[in-house]
Design a protein around this motif. Structure first.
Motif, PDB file in Angstrom:
ATOM      1  N   PHE A 332       0.843  -1.199   0.000  1.00  0.00           N
ATOM      2  CA  PHE A 332       0.000   0.000   0.000  1.00  0.00           C
ATOM      3  C   PHE A 332       0.878   1.249   0.000  1.00  0.00           C
ATOM      4  CE2 PHE A 332      -2.446   3.294   2.260  1.00  0.00           C
ATOM      5  CZ  PHE A 332      -3.617   3.305   1.517  1.00  0.00           C
ATOM      6  N   PHE A 333       1.889   1.230   0.866  1.00  0.00           N
ATOM      7  CA  PHE A 333       2.820   2.357   0.960  1.00  0.00           C
ATOM      8  C   PHE A 333       3.465   2.651  -0.401  1.00  0.00           C
ATOM      9  CE2 PHE A 333       7.384   3.494   1.693  1.00  0.00           C
ATOM     10  CZ  PHE A 333       7.186   4.790   2.160  1.00  0.00           C
ATOM     11  N   GLU A 334       3.951   1.604  -1.047  1.00  0.00           N
ATOM     12  CA  GLU A 334       4.639   1.841  -2.319  1.00  0.00           C
ATOM     13  C   GLU A 334       3.667   2.235  -3.434  1.00  0.00           C
ATOM     14  OE1 GLU A 334       7.800  -1.525  -2.452  1.00  0.00           O
ATOM     15  OE2 GLU A 334       8.808   0.418  -2.701  1.00  0.00           O
ATOM     16  N   LEU A 340       1.956   9.942  -5.038  1.00  0.00           N
ATOM     17  CA  LEU A 340       2.494  11.120  -4.350  1.00  0.00           C
ATOM     18  C   LEU A 340       3.870  10.762  -3.813  1.00  0.00           C
ATOM     19  CD1 LEU A 340       1.885  13.992  -3.128  1.00  0.00           C
ATOM     20  CD2 LEU A 340       1.164  12.785  -1.064  1.00  0.00           C
ATOM     21  N   ASN A 341       4.888  11.302  -4.437  1.00  0.00           N
ATOM     22  CA  ASN A 341       6.241  10.893  -4.084  1.00  0.00           C
ATOM     23  C   ASN A 341       6.803  11.654  -2.876  1.00  0.00           C
ATOM     24  OD1 ASN A 341       8.597   9.494  -4.168  1.00  0.00           O
ATOM     25  ND2 ASN A 341       9.507  10.694  -5.834  1.00  0.00           N
ATOM     26  N   LYS A 342       6.150  11.473  -1.728  1.00  0.00           N
ATOM     27  CA  LYS A 342       6.617  12.086  -0.481  1.00  0.00           C
ATOM     28  C   LYS A 342       6.690  10.994   0.574  1.00  0.00           C
ATOM     29  CE  LYS A 342       6.180  16.457  -1.761  1.00  0.00           C
ATOM     30  NZ  LYS A 342       5.943  17.815  -1.590  1.00  0.00           N
ATOM     31  N   PRO A 343       7.756  10.178   0.542  1.00  0.00           N
ATOM     32  CA  PRO A 343       7.838   8.999   1.412  1.00  0.00           C
ATOM     33  C   PRO A 343       7.599   9.307   2.887  1.00  0.00           C
ATOM     34  CG  PRO A 343       9.679   9.053  -0.099  1.00  0.00           C
ATOM     35  CD  PRO A 343       8.958  10.339  -0.281  1.00  0.00           C
ATOM     36  N   LYS A 344       8.209  10.398   3.367  1.00  0.00           N
ATOM     37  CA  LYS A 344       8.123  10.707   4.793  1.00  0.00           C
ATOM     38  C   LYS A 344       6.670  11.007   5.188  1.00  0.00           C
ATOM     39  CE  LYS A 344      11.268  10.912   8.060  1.00  0.00           C
ATOM     40  NZ  LYS A 344      12.214   9.799   8.316  1.00  0.00           N
ATOM     41  N   THR A 345       6.006  11.876   4.392  1.00  0.00           N
ATOM     42  CA  THR A 345       4.616  12.236   4.692  1.00  0.00           C
ATOM     43  C   THR A 345       3.713  11.011   4.641  1.00  0.00           C
ATOM     44  OG1 THR A 345       5.065  14.301   3.552  1.00  0.00           O
ATOM     45  CG2 THR A 345       2.764  13.819   4.044  1.00  0.00           C
ATOM     46  N   VAL A 346       3.833  10.264   3.543  1.00  0.00           N
ATOM     47  CA  VAL A 346       2.981   9.082   3.373  1.00  0.00           C
ATOM     48  C   VAL A 346       3.211   8.110   4.531  1.00  0.00           C
ATOM     49  CG1 VAL A 346       2.485   7.103   1.891  1.00  0.00           C
ATOM     50  CG2 VAL A 346       2.912   9.336   0.868  1.00  0.00           C
ATOM     51  N   CYS A 347       4.484   7.899   4.875  1.00  0.00           N
ATOM     52  CA  CYS A 347       4.824   6.988   5.959  1.00  0.00           C
ATOM     53  C   CYS A 347       4.219   7.455   7.278  1.00  0.00           C
ATOM     54  CB  CYS A 347       6.348   6.878   6.077  1.00  0.00           C
ATOM     55  SG  CYS A 347       6.882   6.046   7.577  1.00  0.00           S
ATOM     56  N   MET A 381      -4.307  17.343  -0.676  1.00  0.00           N
ATOM     57  CA  MET A 381      -5.110  18.486  -0.251  1.00  0.00           C
ATOM     58  C   MET A 381      -4.485  19.168   0.960  1.00  0.00           C
ATOM     59  SD  MET A 381      -8.831  16.731  -0.810  1.00  0.00           S
ATOM     60  CE  MET A 381      -9.935  18.031  -0.357  1.00  0.00           C
ATOM     61  N   ILE A 382      -3.863  18.355   1.821  1.00  0.00           N
ATOM     62  CA  ILE A 382      -3.186  18.955   2.978  1.00  0.00           C
ATOM     63  C   ILE A 382      -1.948  19.711   2.498  1.00  0.00           C
ATOM     64  CG2 ILE A 382      -2.180  18.518   5.248  1.00  0.00           C
ATOM     65  CD1 ILE A 382      -3.540  15.750   5.153  1.00  0.00           C
ATOM     66  N   GLU A 383      -1.214  19.080   1.576  1.00  0.00           N
ATOM     67  CA  GLU A 383      -0.016  19.697   1.022  1.00  0.00           C
ATOM     68  C   GLU A 383      -0.329  21.077   0.460  1.00  0.00           C
ATOM     69  OE1 GLU A 383       3.301  18.305  -0.456  1.00  0.00           O
ATOM     70  OE2 GLU A 383       3.222  17.353   1.534  1.00  0.00           O
ATOM     71  N   LYS A 384      -1.443  21.125  -0.284  1.00  0.00           N
ATOM     72  CA  LYS A 384      -1.825  22.387  -0.925  1.00  0.00           C
ATOM     73  C   LYS A 384      -2.522  23.319   0.046  1.00  0.00           C
ATOM     74  CE  LYS A 384      -2.937  20.404  -5.450  1.00  0.00           C
ATOM     75  NZ  LYS A 384      -4.241  20.039  -6.036  1.00  0.00           N
ATOM     76  N   LYS A 385      -2.567  22.890   1.294  1.00  0.00           N
ATOM     77  CA  LYS A 385      -3.183  23.671   2.351  1.00  0.00           C
ATOM     78  C   LYS A 385      -4.654  23.934   2.095  1.00  0.00           C
ATOM     79  CE  LYS A 385       0.952  25.716   4.260  1.00  0.00           C
ATOM     80  NZ  LYS A 385       1.813  24.711   3.668  1.00  0.00           N
ATOM     81  N   GLU A 386      -5.311  23.035   1.403  1.00  0.00           N
ATOM     82  CA  GLU A 386      -6.743  23.178   1.168  1.00  0.00           C
ATOM     83  C   GLU A 386      -7.536  22.823   2.411  1.00  0.00           C
ATOM     84  OE1 GLU A 386      -6.592  22.059  -3.575  1.00  0.00           O
ATOM     85  OE2 GLU A 386      -7.938  20.968  -2.248  1.00  0.00           O
ATOM     86  N   ILE A 387      -7.026  21.889   3.169  1.00  0.00           N
ATOM     87  CA  ILE A 387      -7.655  21.560   4.442  1.00  0.00           C
ATOM     88  C   ILE A 387      -6.577  21.431   5.507  1.00  0.00           C
ATOM     89  CG2 ILE A 387      -9.736  20.397   3.590  1.00  0.00           C
ATOM     90  CD1 ILE A 387      -8.257  17.750   3.945  1.00  0.00           C
ATOM     91  N   SER A 388      -6.983  21.566   6.745  1.00  0.00           N
ATOM     92  CA  SER A 388      -6.019  21.457   7.840  1.00  0.00           C
ATOM     93  C   SER A 388      -5.794  19.990   8.168  1.00  0.00           C
ATOM     94  CB  SER A 388      -6.562  22.182   9.067  1.00  0.00           C
ATOM     95  OG  SER A 388      -7.667  21.457   9.574  1.00  0.00           O
ATOM     96  N   GLY A 389      -4.705  19.746   8.842  1.00  0.00           N
ATOM     97  CA  GLY A 389      -4.394  18.371   9.247  1.00  0.00           C
ATOM     98  C   GLY A 389      -5.489  17.784  10.132  1.00  0.00           C
ATOM     99  N   THR A 390      -6.040  18.610  11.009  1.00  0.00           N
ATOM    100  CA  THR A 390      -7.084  18.134  11.931  1.00  0.00           C
ATOM    101  C   THR A 390      -8.326  17.699  11.174  1.00  0.00           C
ATOM    102  OG1 THR A 390      -6.293  19.932  13.301  1.00  0.00           O
ATOM    103  CG2 THR A 390      -8.210  18.713  14.102  1.00  0.00           C
TER     104      THR A 390
END
Ligand SMILES: [Zn+2]
Lengths: 482, 89
Positions: A332-334, A340-347, A381-390
């Motif tokens: 799933f991770f891979e 979305l090639n952001k390993p740290k965020t996805v992880c 969407m979080i990356e683009k700051k469209e929604i907050s993490g919460t």
């Protein structure tokens, strides 16, 4: 006295994931089934019935033996292991003796960042016995009930060399076995349900050059009990050696409730199983081509994958460890990284929020509604700051329960989430106008006043803007001399 | 032998069995005349392609008959004398 050498070897049984039994066509899915409902003349041991090997048993056993780096013996030979017990309808168990599927392999695992290796003596297959019930029903005290649903289910037995040096290592090594069988999908490796079972032999010796007296420990039904039982044995044997007493060669059972090992009464005087080749199952040669085929299809194994994740995606050992603990999760991770090639965020999101939701639902990632595409869309969407993490966390929760994608959840909830700085500007300007004192304080150098203003904007937006975006816009407006 | 296997036969059946068994014994006596001094006791032929089952369950569907034939059944369990000198596992 402290320089005692601990020597441990494991004997692991795992139920092979076949749909039908080893030598008949009865189903293997016995959980929740009525007693003796999955039976036939073969697995009931009725006279005149003949066993026929399930092809898949051989394929799975070969995969397992190859993944353990074993040398595959060219012929398959089944032996009868003879003993009398009511759970064994034929009076013998079809097993393998001097000619197992594979020999001389090894398994590697890591303990506190250190790679360790344990040699594998052999891998062989055998059939499971039935199950005895001693309580319940209208049983007389001298009676037992037998259920043959498990009779004839295929098992693989893996025997290690005594290369393990501590109870921790034993537990870790066993966990690696579980990971491995799950990766290969040859077994579900569930210790609680009995599809993974482990016996151990342990000896302590004062002289590192020689082995002590071997004690067998049985009945360990969880990783924790393997650790506890072996730790108990180490202490027990240490005391005996310290007192100058003999350790007797015996079999001991782990008592899960009292947390002690107990010597099994009498018996075990070198049981004679009178092994002989099963005349109903003639030896046959393994076909080279199909062996090659199996070898080529072996998946990447957990330890290799963990090390690759650390190197390729710059994850920590513990992050990579969590991801590769299950093949599905690592897959799933891979898959997510392709979107979305952001390993740290996805992880980070997988190891916290995704796992939390799965745990709450009691599902694994493949049983859940979430797809890599839907999940990474949320992260984007979080990356683009469209929604907050919460907000994203609660949206994700609903994605898990409803199967909707992020945008569907958001529109259903009527969250008109603020997706651009432009939309925020009006609110920010309002807040600045209504709080002149705080603005003055901030411009006078009070950082606290800035945080207060951020809080006011967040309140106005009812949490639908991300704090980062609010800070950005607020900072711009204030420095623009608002 | 009938007693050992706990089976019941009529006189006529027993006679047939006696004749069959006798034939089998005669056959073994013939086998005994072969010189097998160079053959190891447990070796036998090797299958090239053994019969195999596909991994698809099929219900036998006649468990009831077995239940009826068993000496004692309780809640669909076969009831046997308890053996205590060996622990589960
Ligand atoms: Zn069967």
């Amino acid at each position: 006295m402290n320089n005692l050498k601990i020597t441990i070897g494991l004997e692991v049984h795992c139920q092979l994931s076949t749909r039908a039994k080893m030598f008949c066509r009865c189903g293997t899915d016995y959980i929740g089934k009525g007693p003796n409902s999955l039976t036939c003349p073969v697995c009931l041991g009725l006279p005149g019935s003949l066993p026929v090997l399930n092809q898949r048993v051989l394929d799975l056993a070969l995969q397992l033996a190859l993944a353990l780096g074993c040398r595959i013996l060219p012929k398959v030979v089944f032996h009868r292991k003879n003993y009398f017990y009511p759970d064994l309808p034929k009076g013998y168990q079809v097993s393998q003796y001097d000619y197992p599927i594979g020999v001389n392999g090894s398994i590697d695992y890591a303990l506190q960042g250190q790679r360790k290796s344990v040699r594998i003596k052999r891998v062989h297959v055998e059939e499971d016995a039935g199950k005895l019930v001693h309580e319940g029903m209208a049983l007389m005290p001298d009676q037992s009930g037998v259920d043959f649903n498990r009779s004839g289910i295929p098992l693989a037995e893996i025997v290690t060399e005594p290369d393990i040096r501590s109870p921790e290592e034993a537990r870790e090594c066993l966990m690696m076995f579980r990971s491995l069988v799950r990766y290969l999908e040859v077994s579900d490796g569930n210790m609680e349900e009995g599809s993974l079972r482990c016996d151990a032999n342990i000896s302590l010796s004062r002289n590192p050059g020689e082995m002590g007296v071997k004690v067998e420990v049985k009945n360990m039904n969880s990783f924790r009990s393997v650790y506890r039982a072996l730790s108990f044995e180490v202490e027990r044997q240490k005391v005996l050696l310290h007192e100058g007493k003999e350790i007797s060669q015996e079999t001991r059972h782990w008592d899960e409730i009292k947390h002690v090992t107990v010597s099994s009464r009498g018996k075990e005087e070198a049981e004679d199983y009178r092994y002989f080749p099963d005349p109903d199952l003639l030896p046959f040669s393994i076909d080279e081509a199909s062996l090659m085929n199996i070898r080529e299809k072996l998946p990447e194994l957990p330890l290799e994958r963990k090390e690759r994740f650390m190197l390729e995606y710059e994850l920590t050992e513990s992050e990579a460890g969590v991801l590769v603990s299950s093949k599905m999760l690592a897959d799933f991770f891979e898959e997510c990284l392709k979107e979305l090639n952001k390993p740290k965020t996805v992880c980070n999101w997988i190891t916290t929020e995704v796992l939390r939701n799965l745990k709450n639902l009691g599902k694994n990632i493949n049983q859940s509604e979430i797809t890599p595409k839907a999940f990474t869309e949320l992260l984007r969407m979080i990356e683009k700051k469209e929604i907050s993490g919460t907000i994203a966390k609660s949206v994700l929760e609903e994605m898990f329960t409803s199967g909707m994608n992020a945008r569907e959840v958001i529109s259903k909830r009527g969250i008109s989430f603020i997706s651009s700085e432009k939309e925020l500007e009006n609110i920010v300007v309002d807040v600045i106008e209504n709080n002149p004192q705080s603005v003055a304080d901030y411009l006078g150098g009070k950082q606290k006043a800035f945080n207060f203003l951020v809080g006011q904007v967040m309140r106005q937006t009812r949490g639908q803007a991300s704090p980062e975006m609010v800070k950005n816009v607020l900072y711009k407006q204030l420095s623009a001399g608002g | 032998m009938a007693h050992l296997s706990r089976l019941e036969f009529t006189e006529q059946e027993l006679e047939t069995f006696f004749r069959d068994l006798n034939n089998i014994l005669v056959h073994f006596e013939k086998l005994d005349t072969l010189d097998l001094s160079n053959v190891s006791p447990t070796s036998h032929i090797t299958w090239t392609s053994p019969p195999v089952n596909p991994d698809q369950p099929v219900e036998w569907g006649r468990e009831e008959e077995v239940m009826r034939a068993a000496p004692k059944v309780e809640d669909r369990y076969f009831i046997v004398p308890k053996i205590v000198d060996k622990q589960e596992g």
